[in-house]
Motif scaffolding. Structure first.
Motif, PDB file in Angstrom:
ATOM      1  N   PHE A  27       0.826  -1.204   0.000  1.00  0.00           N
ATOM      2  CA  PHE A  27       0.000   0.000   0.000  1.00  0.00           C
ATOM      3  C   PHE A  27       0.866   1.262   0.000  1.00  0.00           C
ATOM      4  O   PHE A  27       0.624   2.201  -0.772  1.00  0.00           O
ATOM      5  CB  PHE A  27      -0.931  -0.015   1.220  1.00  0.00           C
ATOM      6  N   ALA A  28       1.911   1.265   0.826  1.00  0.00           N
ATOM      7  CA  ALA A  28       2.807   2.426   0.883  1.00  0.00           C
ATOM      8  C   ALA A  28       3.544   2.605  -0.443  1.00  0.00           C
ATOM      9  O   ALA A  28       3.656   3.723  -0.959  1.00  0.00           O
ATOM     10  CB  ALA A  28       3.797   2.270   2.036  1.00  0.00           C
ATOM     11  N   SER A  29       4.031   1.512  -1.013  1.00  0.00           N
ATOM     12  CA  SER A  29       4.737   1.627  -2.296  1.00  0.00           C
ATOM     13  C   SER A  29       3.768   2.031  -3.403  1.00  0.00           C
ATOM     14  O   SER A  29       4.142   2.746  -4.331  1.00  0.00           O
ATOM     15  CB  SER A  29       5.470   0.334  -2.635  1.00  0.00           C
ATOM     16  N   GLY A  30       2.515   1.628  -3.333  1.00  0.00           N
ATOM     17  CA  GLY A  30       1.510   2.062  -4.301  1.00  0.00           C
ATOM     18  C   GLY A  30       1.277   3.566  -4.215  1.00  0.00           C
ATOM     19  O   GLY A  30       1.152   4.247  -5.236  1.00  0.00           O
ATOM     20  N   LEU A  31       1.210   4.100  -2.997  1.00  0.00           N
ATOM     21  CA  LEU A  31       1.062   5.545  -2.824  1.00  0.00           C
ATOM     22  C   LEU A  31       2.275   6.297  -3.361  1.00  0.00           C
ATOM     23  O   LEU A  31       2.130   7.327  -4.026  1.00  0.00           O
ATOM     24  CB  LEU A  31       0.847   5.883  -1.345  1.00  0.00           C
ATOM     25  N   VAL A  32       3.467   5.770  -3.095  1.00  0.00           N
ATOM     26  CA  VAL A  32       4.691   6.408  -3.602  1.00  0.00           C
ATOM     27  C   VAL A  32       4.711   6.357  -5.127  1.00  0.00           C
ATOM     28  O   VAL A  32       5.029   7.354  -5.792  1.00  0.00           O
ATOM     29  CB  VAL A  32       5.952   5.729  -2.997  1.00  0.00           C
ATOM     30  N   ALA A  33       4.356   5.229  -5.693  1.00  0.00           N
ATOM     31  CA  ALA A  33       4.348   5.098  -7.154  1.00  0.00           C
ATOM     32  C   ALA A  33       3.302   6.030  -7.773  1.00  0.00           C
ATOM     33  O   ALA A  33       3.546   6.643  -8.820  1.00  0.00           O
ATOM     34  CB  ALA A  33       4.068   3.644  -7.554  1.00  0.00           C
ATOM     35  N   TRP A  34       2.155   6.163  -7.132  1.00  0.00           N
ATOM     36  CA  TRP A  34       1.119   7.061  -7.633  1.00  0.00           C
ATOM     37  C   TRP A  34       1.605   8.510  -7.595  1.00  0.00           C
ATOM     38  O   TRP A  34       1.429   9.257  -8.553  1.00  0.00           O
ATOM     39  CB  TRP A  34      -0.140   6.894  -6.789  1.00  0.00           C
ATOM     40  N   GLY A  35       2.244   8.895  -6.501  1.00  0.00           N
ATOM     41  CA  GLY A  35       2.791  10.253  -6.403  1.00  0.00           C
ATOM     42  C   GLY A  35       3.870  10.504  -7.444  1.00  0.00           C
ATOM     43  O   GLY A  35       3.914  11.571  -8.067  1.00  0.00           O
ATOM     44  N   TRP A  36       4.751   9.545  -7.637  1.00  0.00           N
ATOM     45  CA  TRP A  36       5.821   9.692  -8.634  1.00  0.00           C
ATOM     46  C   TRP A  36       5.231   9.807 -10.039  1.00  0.00           C
ATOM     47  O   TRP A  36       5.665  10.621 -10.844  1.00  0.00           O
ATOM     48  CB  TRP A  36       6.772   8.501  -8.533  1.00  0.00           C
ATOM     49  N   THR A  37       4.220   8.960 -10.323  1.00  0.00           N
ATOM     50  CA  THR A  37       3.580   9.003 -11.641  1.00  0.00           C
ATOM     51  C   THR A  37       2.906  10.351 -11.872  1.00  0.00           C
ATOM     52  O   THR A  37       3.006  10.933 -12.956  1.00  0.00           O
ATOM     53  CB  THR A  37       2.537   7.878 -11.763  1.00  0.00           C
ATOM     54  N   LEU A  38       2.227  10.881 -10.853  1.00  0.00           N
ATOM     55  CA  LEU A  38       1.578  12.185 -10.975  1.00  0.00           C
ATOM     56  C   LEU A  38       2.610  13.278 -11.222  1.00  0.00           C
ATOM     57  O   LEU A  38       2.412  14.145 -12.073  1.00  0.00           O
ATOM     58  CB  LEU A  38       0.776  12.488  -9.705  1.00  0.00           C
ATOM     59  N   GLU A  40       5.577  12.902 -12.625  1.00  0.00           N
ATOM     60  CA  GLU A  40       6.094  12.709 -13.972  1.00  0.00           C
ATOM     61  C   GLU A  40       5.109  13.212 -15.024  1.00  0.00           C
ATOM     62  O   GLU A  40       5.513  13.815 -16.021  1.00  0.00           O
ATOM     63  CB  GLU A  40       6.413  11.228 -14.221  1.00  0.00           C
ATOM     64  N   LEU A  41       3.819  12.989 -14.804  1.00  0.00           N
ATOM     65  CA  LEU A  41       2.818  13.487 -15.740  1.00  0.00           C
ATOM     66  C   LEU A  41       2.830  15.006 -15.789  1.00  0.00           C
ATOM     67  O   LEU A  41       2.779  15.614 -16.866  1.00  0.00           O
ATOM     68  CB  LEU A  41       1.427  12.987 -15.354  1.00  0.00           C
ATOM     69  N   GLN A  42       2.905  15.631 -14.610  1.00  0.00           N
ATOM     70  CA  GLN A  42       2.901  17.093 -14.570  1.00  0.00           C
ATOM     71  C   GLN A  42       4.165  17.664 -15.196  1.00  0.00           C
ATOM     72  O   GLN A  42       4.105  18.636 -15.960  1.00  0.00           O
ATOM     73  CB  GLN A  42       2.753  17.581 -13.130  1.00  0.00           C
ATOM     74  N   SER A  43       5.314  17.078 -14.912  1.00  0.00           N
ATOM     75  CA  SER A  43       6.557  17.584 -15.510  1.00  0.00           C
ATOM     76  C   SER A  43       6.566  17.316 -17.017  1.00  0.00           C
ATOM     77  O   SER A  43       7.049  18.136 -17.804  1.00  0.00           O
ATOM     78  CB  SER A  43       7.778  16.967 -14.841  1.00  0.00           C
ATOM     79  N   GLY A  44       5.998  16.196 -17.456  1.00  0.00           N
ATOM     80  CA  GLY A  44       5.906  15.908 -18.884  1.00  0.00           C
ATOM     81  C   GLY A  44       5.007  16.904 -19.593  1.00  0.00           C
ATOM     82  O   GLY A  44       5.319  17.362 -20.699  1.00  0.00           O
ATOM     83  N   ARG A  45       3.899  17.266 -18.955  1.00  0.00           N
ATOM     84  CA  ARG A  45       3.013  18.271 -19.548  1.00  0.00           C
ATOM     85  C   ARG A  45       3.714  19.619 -19.639  1.00  0.00           C
ATOM     86  O   ARG A  45       3.553  20.347 -20.619  1.00  0.00           O
ATOM     87  CB  ARG A  45       1.736  18.394 -18.722  1.00  0.00           C
ATOM     88  N   GLN A  46       4.495  19.952 -18.634  1.00  0.00           N
ATOM     89  CA  GLN A  46       5.219  21.228 -18.651  1.00  0.00           C
ATOM     90  C   GLN A  46       6.264  21.231 -19.772  1.00  0.00           C
ATOM     91  O   GLN A  46       6.389  22.213 -20.510  1.00  0.00           O
ATOM     92  CB  GLN A  46       5.887  21.460 -17.302  1.00  0.00           C
ATOM     93  N   VAL A  47       6.993  20.139 -19.913  1.00  0.00           N
ATOM     94  CA  VAL A  47       7.992  20.031 -20.982  1.00  0.00           C
ATOM     95  C   VAL A  47       7.306  20.108 -22.350  1.00  0.00           C
ATOM     96  O   VAL A  47       7.781  20.804 -23.260  1.00  0.00           O
ATOM     97  CB  VAL A  47       8.806  18.723 -20.833  1.00  0.00           C
ATOM     98  N   ASN A  48       6.169  19.409 -22.484  1.00  0.00           N
ATOM     99  CA  ASN A  48       5.436  19.459 -23.757  1.00  0.00           C
ATOM    100  C   ASN A  48       4.944  20.869 -24.055  1.00  0.00           C
ATOM    101  O   ASN A  48       4.972  21.310 -25.202  1.00  0.00           O
ATOM    102  CB  ASN A  48       4.262  18.481 -23.739  1.00  0.00           C
ATOM    103  N   SER A  49       4.499  21.574 -23.032  1.00  0.00           N
ATOM    104  CA  SER A  49       4.040  22.947 -23.222  1.00  0.00           C
ATOM    105  C   SER A  49       5.184  23.832 -23.704  1.00  0.00           C
ATOM    106  O   SER A  49       5.012  24.641 -24.619  1.00  0.00           O
ATOM    107  CB  SER A  49       3.467  23.491 -21.916  1.00  0.00           C
ATOM    108  N   GLN A  50       6.358  23.678 -23.105  1.00  0.00           N
ATOM    109  CA  GLN A  50       7.528  24.448 -23.541  1.00  0.00           C
ATOM    110  C   GLN A  50       7.907  24.094 -24.977  1.00  0.00           C
ATOM    111  O   GLN A  50       8.240  24.983 -25.779  1.00  0.00           O
ATOM    112  CB  GLN A  50       8.706  24.205 -22.600  1.00  0.00           C
TER     113      GLN A  50
END
Length: 123
Positions: A27-38, A40-50
Motif C-alpha cells: 500500500f505504501a509503495s503504491g502511494l509512492v508510485a502514484w505520487g511519482w507518476t503524478l 512525472e505526468l505534470q513535468s511531462g506536460r510542462q515540458v510538452n508545453s515548452q
C-alpha cells in the motif's frame, strides 16, 4: 451431563504477521508510485508545453521567412522581366543604330559625289 462453560471473547493480541507487513508495504509503495507518476505526468506536460511554444515560435519565424522569400521571388521575377525587356529594347536600339549607320554611309557617299561633281565643274 457436562457443565457448560461460559464463552468469553478472545483476547486481542497485537501481532505483526508477514501478510500484514506485505500488504502495508504494498500500500505504501503504491502511494509512492502514484505520487511519482503524478509528478512525472505534470513535468511531462510542462515540458510538452515548452516544446509547443518553441515549435510555435519556429513556425512563426518560418512563415515570415517564407513570406520574405515569396516577396524576393516576385521581385526577382520582375527584375528578370525588366532585364528581358531591356535586352529587347537594346536590340531594337541596335537595329535602329545599324539602320542609321547605313543611312549615314549612303548620305556620306552622296555628299562625296556631290562634292566631286562640284569640283569637277569649277574651273
Amino acid at each position: 451431563m457436562s457443565e457448560e462453560k461460559p464463552m468469553h471473547r478472545p483476547k486481542f493480541r497485537w501481532e505483526w504477521n508477514i501478510n500484514t507487513i506485505a500488504v502495508l508495504i504494498g500500500f505504501a509503495s503504491g502511494l509512492v508510485a502514484w505520487g511519482w507518476t503524478l509528478k512525472e505526468l505534470q513535468s511531462g506536460r510542462q515540458v510538452n508545453s515548452q516544446n509547443i511554444e518553441r515549435l510555435d515560435l519556429r513556425l512563426t519565424k518560418l512563415e515570415a521567412d517564407a513570406r520574405r522569400l515569396d516577396n524576393h521571388e516576385l521581385r526577382l521575377g520582375n527584375v528578370e522581366k525588366q532585364a528581358s525587356d531591356a535586352a529587347a529594347a537594346m536590340r531594337a536600339v541596335e537595329g535602329t543604330l545599324n539602320g542609321l549607320a547605313a543611312d549615314m554611309r549612303v548620305t556620306r557617299e552622296i555628299l562625296q559625289r556631290l562634292e566631286a561633281a562640284q569640283r569637277g565643274r569649277e574651273p
